[in-house]
Each structure stands twice: as C-alpha cells, then as structure tokens.
Design an enzyme around this catalytic site. Structure first.
Site, PDB file in Angstrom:
ATOM      1  N   LYS A   1     -12.755  -7.474  -2.084  1.00  0.00           N
ATOM      2  CA  LYS A   1     -14.214  -7.570  -2.147  1.00  0.00           C
ATOM      3  C   LYS A   1     -14.667  -6.581  -3.218  1.00  0.00           C
ATOM      4  O   LYS A   1     -14.531  -5.367  -3.059  1.00  0.00           O
ATOM      5  CB  LYS A   1     -14.817  -7.213  -0.786  1.00  0.00           C
ATOM      6  CG  LYS A   1     -16.313  -7.374  -0.743  1.00  0.00           C
ATOM      7  CD  LYS A   1     -16.778  -7.284   0.697  1.00  0.00           C
ATOM      8  CE  LYS A   1     -18.266  -7.500   0.856  1.00  0.00           C
ATOM      9  NZ  LYS A   1     -19.125  -6.804  -0.065  1.00  0.00           N
TER      10      LYS A   1
ATOM     11  N   CYS B   1     -43.122   3.899  22.025  1.00  0.00           N
ATOM     12  CA  CYS B   1     -44.552   4.028  22.204  1.00  0.00           C
ATOM     13  C   CYS B   1     -45.006   2.610  22.530  1.00  0.00           C
ATOM     14  O   CYS B   1     -44.751   1.685  21.762  1.00  0.00           O
ATOM     15  CB  CYS B   1     -45.177   4.512  20.901  1.00  0.00           C
ATOM     16  SG  CYS B   1     -46.940   4.221  20.854  1.00  0.00           S
TER      17      CYS B   1
HETATM   18  S1  IVH Z   1     -17.538 -14.814  -1.382  1.00  0.00           S
HETATM   19  C1  IVH Z   1     -21.204 -16.704   0.810  1.00  0.00           C
HETATM   20  N1  IVH Z   1     -15.823 -13.198  -2.359  1.00  0.00           N
HETATM   21  O1  IVH Z   1     -19.999  -9.533  -1.469  1.00  0.00           O
HETATM   22  C2  IVH Z   1     -20.796 -15.655  -0.016  1.00  0.00           C
HETATM   23  N2  IVH Z   1     -18.049 -12.419  -2.208  1.00  0.00           N
HETATM   24  O2  IVH Z   1     -21.273  -8.810   0.999  1.00  0.00           O
HETATM   25  C3  IVH Z   1     -19.725 -16.026  -0.955  1.00  0.00           C
HETATM   26  N3  IVH Z   1     -18.390 -10.163  -3.073  1.00  0.00           N
HETATM   27  O3  IVH Z   1     -22.868 -11.438  -2.007  1.00  0.00           O
HETATM   28  C4  IVH Z   1     -19.235 -14.794  -1.485  1.00  0.00           C
HETATM   29  N4  IVH Z   1     -16.312  -9.818  -3.696  1.00  0.00           N
HETATM   30  O4  IVH Z   1     -21.691 -10.426  -4.039  1.00  0.00           O
HETATM   31  C5  IVH Z   1     -17.087 -13.356  -2.029  1.00  0.00           C
HETATM   32  N5  IVH Z   1     -14.151 -11.898  -3.226  1.00  0.00           N
HETATM   33  C6  IVH Z   1     -15.420 -12.049  -2.922  1.00  0.00           C
HETATM   34  C7  IVH Z   1     -16.370 -11.055  -3.144  1.00  0.00           C
HETATM   35  C8  IVH Z   1     -17.689 -11.272  -2.756  1.00  0.00           C
HETATM   36  C9  IVH Z   1     -17.538  -9.318  -3.648  1.00  0.00           C
HETATM   37  C10 IVH Z   1     -19.810  -9.854  -2.827  1.00  0.00           C
HETATM   38  C11 IVH Z   1     -20.795 -10.952  -3.111  1.00  0.00           C
HETATM   39  C12 IVH Z   1     -21.519 -11.189  -1.821  1.00  0.00           C
HETATM   40  C13 IVH Z   1     -21.298  -9.892  -1.119  1.00  0.00           C
HETATM   41  C14 IVH Z   1     -21.439 -10.024   0.376  1.00  0.00           C
END
Ligand code: IVH
Length: 687
Positions: free
Chosen positions: A119, A428
């Site tokens: 990620k 509250c």
């Molecule tokens: S899949 C439905 N794969 O992480 C989303 N996202 O926390 C499809 N990201 O908005 C995204 N590495 O900006 C995917 N290998 C990866 C990724 C990734 C970074 C980011 C992306 C997403 C965010 C979510």
C-alpha cells in the site's frame, strides 16, 4: 475601492496565501480548510482580473516556484473512487477472509485467491484514455468529484501518454502518484541550498507537486506512478486481477511491486511479514499491504460499503510512536454533546507529521491510562488516524504534577453532564440550547458530505454564530442578494470577507438549495444517523414528502409510537437510530421546518430504475438460502429499489422463503401475501 485600497487588499491576500502555503506544504499543519484557502485564491484572482495593472510582482498567480492553482476544474468520477477498509491484526485479516467466504458462499476447502501488494503512501489519481490517448487526469477529491490535473500529470514520465499493445477504446486507469525516497532527498537538498523550507515527508511533497504547483514545477520533480485499479472500461481487460495486471503492464504502466498471488491466510501473512521486515529496501514509503481478491467475478457480487469495496482490504503496519509531555487537557463538546478530553502536548514530529494534540476519548480512558498533567507520555500515530496517547513513563513523572479533573457541568452551557446506560461517553444533553453543540451541528451541516457550502467552514460558522447572523441552518439561506444592508455590512466587516467572497458564498448557498432527502436527513447531524442510515430511511419512503409529512404529524399529534413502528419495519435500521431520530425531530422540529422552506428536496427512489419489477416492493426474507447468502440477496434487491423489511405486515408485498422458513411464513399466508422461493426470486435478476 480606490487604487490604494486594492493594493492594500492584494498585499494582505498575498501574505495570507503565503502564510497558509507554508503551513500546508512545509509544516503539514494547515490552519484553514481547503475551501477557505480556495476563497483567498479566488478573491486574489478576481481582484487581479478586475485591476490587471495592479497585479503585484509577488502575486501567487505569477510565481513559477509555487504557482498554486487551486482553481482546478472539478471532474466527476463516473465510477466513484473509494477508499479501502483497514485491518490491523492477523486476526482481523482472518475475520475479513471468513466474512468474505460466508458472503460468497465459498467453503473452507475451496480456494479463494488473494493478490497481495504494497500500500503506497502517496495520492491516488485516475487517468482516462480514449483510443489509447491520455485525455484526462484527475485527483480523487472526495471520491465522487476530483480536480482536473491533466497538465501536471502529463509531465510524469511513468504515466504513458499513449498506450501500447491492446487496449479498450475507452479505459480509466487508477493508481498512486508518489515520490521515491531518493527523489525526496534530492528535492529537499535543493530546497536547503535555495534557502527554502524542506518538505515534511514524501507524500506531502508528491501532493504539493501535483495538486498545487504549476506544470513546470511538477516536471522538474521525478514523480512516480503505480497503476493498481481501474474505473470505467468500454470492454473488460481480464477475468482475474493477475491477468489485468499483465494487460495493464503491456499497455505501458508500472505496477505495484512486489506482488504475490496467495492461496490462503498463511501465505498472505507471510507476505505481509516479509515486506514489513524489508520495507527499508524499497525506495518508496508504504504503510501496509493491500489484499485483493483475484477473481473479478466476485467484485460486483460483494459490492461496497459507503467508503470501501468489499473485494479488498488493507493490512496496516504497526503505528509509529514518539515521547512528549502532556501539557494540559481540554474538554471539547461535539455536535452530539459528547465531551471528549483532548491532550494538549508539547509539539513533536512522528513520521514527518507534527503533532500537538491527541484524543483521550473519554473519562474511562484517562483512568485506564493513569496519566496526570506533566507526565511524559508515549504517543502513537497510525496513518490518518487521530494520534493516541498509549501510556506514560512512571520514572519521569514530575513532582509538580496536576490531576486531570473531568468536568461535572458542560464547559459551554453549564448544564449537568450525563452518562447514559453505562456508556463510556459523558454528554451534555442540552442539545437544543448548548451553543457549542449548535455550532458543531452547523459546521456539520455545511461540511462536504452534507450541504457542501463552499466558503463556510468551521472558522466562519463560529464567527457568524457569535455575531448572531447564523443561529440555525435556515439562517444560512437568509444570506442572499436581497439581504438587509446591515447584515451584509456586518459580514463584510469581518476579517477575510469582502464583496467578492460574499457573492461567491451566496452562489454556493443557492446551489445548495437542491438536495436529495437522504442528504437533508444526514446534514441535520442526528446521533446514530450517518449517510448510510439516512439513505436507508429515505429509500423506504415513497417520496420525500411522505417522510416530511410523518415528521409533521409528530409535531401536531401524539403519533410517536406509530412513527417508531413504521421505522422498525425498515431493514437495517436499529432502535438506537430510530429513537435518536424521533428525539431529534421532537426537539428541533421548528428548526427543521424553518430549513426545508428554503429547499427543493428530491426523492431518493426517483434516482433508481423504476422499471424493475421489484422497484418499490416491500420484501421480507425467511429461512436459509441455497444459492446466495442472505446479505447478498438483500443487497441485490436494494440495488433495484426493493424495500427490505424484517417483519411481515399488511404492507409486505412479497415473502421470499428459503429452507426451513420460520413463523413469518405462516403469518404471510394468513395475510394472503405473495410467497415465492429463492429460485423464482432470483429469476427477477436474470437479464
Ligand atoms: S486499491 C477501492 N491498491 O490507499 C480502492 N489502493 O486507503 C482501490 N493505495 O485511496 C484502491 N496503494 O489511494 C489500492 N496497492 C494499492 C494501493 C492503494 C495505495 C491508496 C489509494 C486508496 C487508499 C485507501
């Protein structure tokens, strides 16, 4: 305005913009919202258009070094750009897998392959190609609408301008723009040499380069791009994710790496551990692993929650930790009355982000931690999560320390605080009269997912509330062209407001008058009624007027029980939300009716395809289903506009029976309701 005034105004704007740029880019500590920042830029630009000969030499619009253009055109994402669900522990990953298996009805002994990849900690972008040519690049924005950054994106070497090999006529590729660690260092060395402040971290540097600087600056920095997903396609590009990866690669994209096709949980966790241990060998920042199902035919079936698709999940790396001093504890009052203790910390930097506040959540958490003011505390930060205080260092407790005293009365309205039903939260409960709560409700009302009124952020709401201009949502709609002169002057007299920003605000208020009923319900800020719940409620009323009529009867007759019963028929709506909703309308009835006088409210169902046989039909399920899981059948039905209830009543249209149906079957028979089995029911979905 005379010439001197214009120059004075422009100078003021330039220094404000520079100040906020510095906070945003270099300190990662913005003090104002994007919308407020945009207002400054718009004011500056409009003045420059009106008085072209007075443009200052250091105008932000002229600067090559940081020609910030916050006036990018908006782009709507046809396929929303969702986020990812998070897991933090091996157990949570296992639970995610089991839940997915149950949903898809895949046995433990059948394979369910996951693709695991890093990620990346950058910013997501989407690229649209027509006949192989890049025609548009956009940021994610709020997931529905991003900004057109095509010019900047075209300067990124990793992004093909023309596709290679075989590709669909129209294809939308999504991925992450990032800056490698080595490039991040190179840029920062250059900045030091030029006496410029350094960027706090690679993600910041990447976001700054793409979203705000002009294309020349973007081009001078080596940004990377990994493709990992797709949006609209004119024809499919594979049946499995591994096949899609290969095809995307052949078109000329770089892919996230390393990658592994995993057959089971063990292999997924092995990959996670391996990458976590060796992450320093990668030249880019990663904050976890993403697991995605390999078989694409599952994607549609699984669908998505409001934020994230169910076909993938992220497994975050453990958070980073730092030590600092607890200087004080303040008590914040949320829009639902929750009192949150907030730790005021001696500022520290963790993972490139400056931290000076952390949530202490509630009274019990303070007791559990056993902290006192003056303690040296350990603070953790995980991704975008609010920083947390984990523990304190007993040896470092100073002699001069102070106990944390939780207030017994609301710091704002002084009414006695209450703890309901052993809940952890102390509240509250003076929701209609407590100023801090009302301000919080108003801030929520204008926020992006609610009425999205550009130009009104927290700062402005507080100012206008304190000056008696906005006391309830309806007051916002009294800010218009015909508004009384004295109110107009009052607003213009406030810092940061001028004729132009006021007229922009009026435009944005006028745009906000058209809303769908679910947005209206959500925007009221009712406890336990989020966007998803507001949608569920709205879908279950034939039209918005029928819902409003119900609220009206609540006010004029004693029809509370009847309304509760009606709401209880709605599948997915729990008692907490129901009672909270009813209580809200009893307390805020006047405010609600004042507000809706200004609005054009549309129905939610009208946005769906009303030609489907099941559209608008009230359906109840009973028994065990053979072909699809209960959740999947329900999701499918809701997608075509069916209304799912949990109980049989004389309003039910269809009872769908699986194996071993329960008492609902007998009741439906008595009420002469149409009864069908799973097989016949599923035939309604065949194309
Ligand atoms: S899949 C439905 N794969 O992480 C989303 N996202 O926390 C499809 N990201 O908005 C995204 N590495 O900006 C995917 N290998 C990866 C990724 C990734 C970074 C980011 C992306 C997403 C965010 C979510």
């Amino acid at each position: 305005m005379n010439k001197e005034d214009v120059i004075k105004h422009l100078k003021n704007l330039v220094s404000q913009i520079e100040y906020h740029d510095n906070l945003y880019y270099n300190k990662d500590l913005p003090e104002i919202s994007d919308a407020e920042y945009d207002q400054l830029r718009i004011q500056n630009k409009n003045l420059e258009i009106e008085f072209p000969d007075l443009v200052l030499p250091n105008s932000p619009s002229n600067k090559v070094g940081s020609s910030l253009t916050s006036t990018f055109n908006k782009v709507s994402h046809v396929v929303p750009m969702l986020s990812l669900g998070n897991t933090f522990t091996n157990k949570e990953v296992e639970e995610y897998i089991n839940k997915t298996r149950r949903f898809l009805k895949i046995n433990q002994n059948e394979n369910m392959e996951f693709v695991a990849e890093p990620k990346i900690d950058g910013l997501s972008a989407t690229l649209i190609y027509k006949n192989g040519k890049l025609i548009l690049g956009a940021t994610r924005g709020d997931g529905k609408q991003g900004e057109n950054i095509t010019d900047n994106i075209k300067t990124i070497e990793d992004i093909p301008k023309t596709l290679k090999g075989k590709y669909p006529e129209e294809i939308e590729i999504r991925g992450e723009i990032f800056i490698s660690n080595s490039e991040f260092e190179r840029i920062n060395i250059l900045r030091i040499q030029n006496s410029l402040p350094q960027f706090a971290n690679p993600r910041n540097a990447a976001a700054g380069s793409v979203r705000q600087l002009d294309s020349k600056v973007t081009a001078s920095r080596k940004l990377g791009f990994f493709a990992y997903s797709w949006g609209l396609l004119s024809s499919p590009i594979g049946k499995s994710l591994m096949e899609v990866r290969q095809n995307i690669k052949n078109m000329g994209f770089n892919l996230n790496h390393p990658v592994r096709l995993c057959l089971d949980l063990h292999e997924m966790l092995q990959f996670y551990e391996n990458i976590y241990q060796n992450r320093s060998n990668l030249d880019f920042d990663i904050d976890g692993i993403v697991y995605k199902l390999n078989n694409l035919s599952y994607y549609d079936r699984l669908g998505a929650t409001g934020h994230s698709p169910r076909y993938a999940v992220s497994h975050k790396f453990p958070p980073e930790v730092g030590l600092t001093i607890l200087n004080d504890v303040k008590f914040q009052i949320g829009r639902t009355g929750a009192i949150t203790p907030v730790a005021e910390l001696k500022p520290l930097t963790i993972g490139g982000v400056r931290i000076q506040r952390a949530s202490l959540h509630n009274k019990d958490e303070i007791s559990r931690l056993g902290i006192v003011i003056g303690d040296t505390v350990s603070v953790k930060r995980a991704g975008d999560v609010i920083p947390q205080v984990i523990n304190y260092i007993p040896n470092l407790r100073p002699k001069k320390n102070r106990e944390i005293v939780f207030p017994t009365n609301c710091p704002s309205c002084h009414s006695l605080l209450k703890r309901e039903n052993n809940e952890a939260i102390i509240r509250c409960i003076n929701s209609g009269k407590c100023n801090e709560q009302i301000k919080g409700q108003l801030v929520h009302f204008v926020s992006r997912n609610a009425f999205n009124i550009e130009g009104l952020g927290e700062k402005q709401i507080i100012e206008l509330f304190d000056r008696n201009i906005i006391k309830e949502p309806a007051d916002i709609f009294l800010i218009n062209l015909e508004m009384k002169k004295d109110i107009k002057e009052k607003i213009i007299g406030l810092s940061g407001w001028g004729e132009l920003s006021l007229s922009n605000l009026i435009k944005s208020i006028n745009n906000a008058k058209n809303q769908s009923i679910d947005k209206v319900i959500y925007s009221l800020g009712i406890r336990h009624v989020g966007l998803g719940t507001a949608k569920i409620i709205s879908k279950n009323y034939i039209n918005s007027e029928s819902f409003i009529a119900k609220v009206r009867t609540l006010a004029i007759s004693n029809s509370r029980e009847n309304f509760i019963e009606e709401l209880r028929q709605i599948n997915g709506l729990g008692d907490k939300a129901i009672f909270s909703l009813i209580a809200y309308f009893q307390i805020h009835e006047k405010k609600f009716f004042n507000l809706i006088k200004f609005l054009n409210i549309s129905d939610l169902l009208s946005m769906q395809d009303d030609s489907h046989y099941l559209y608008g039909k009230r359906i109840v399920f009973t028994g065990k289903f053979e072909f699809l899981s209960r959740t999947e059948i329900k999701n499918k039905s809701e997608k075509v506009g069916a209304l799912i209830s949990s109980q049989i009543s004389n309003k039910t249209d269809i009872l769908v029976v699986g194996l071993n149906p329960g008492a609902k079957y007998t009741k439906a028979k008595q009420l002469l309701i149409s009864i069908i089995n799973e097989d016949s029911f599923l035939s309604y979905f065949k194309e």
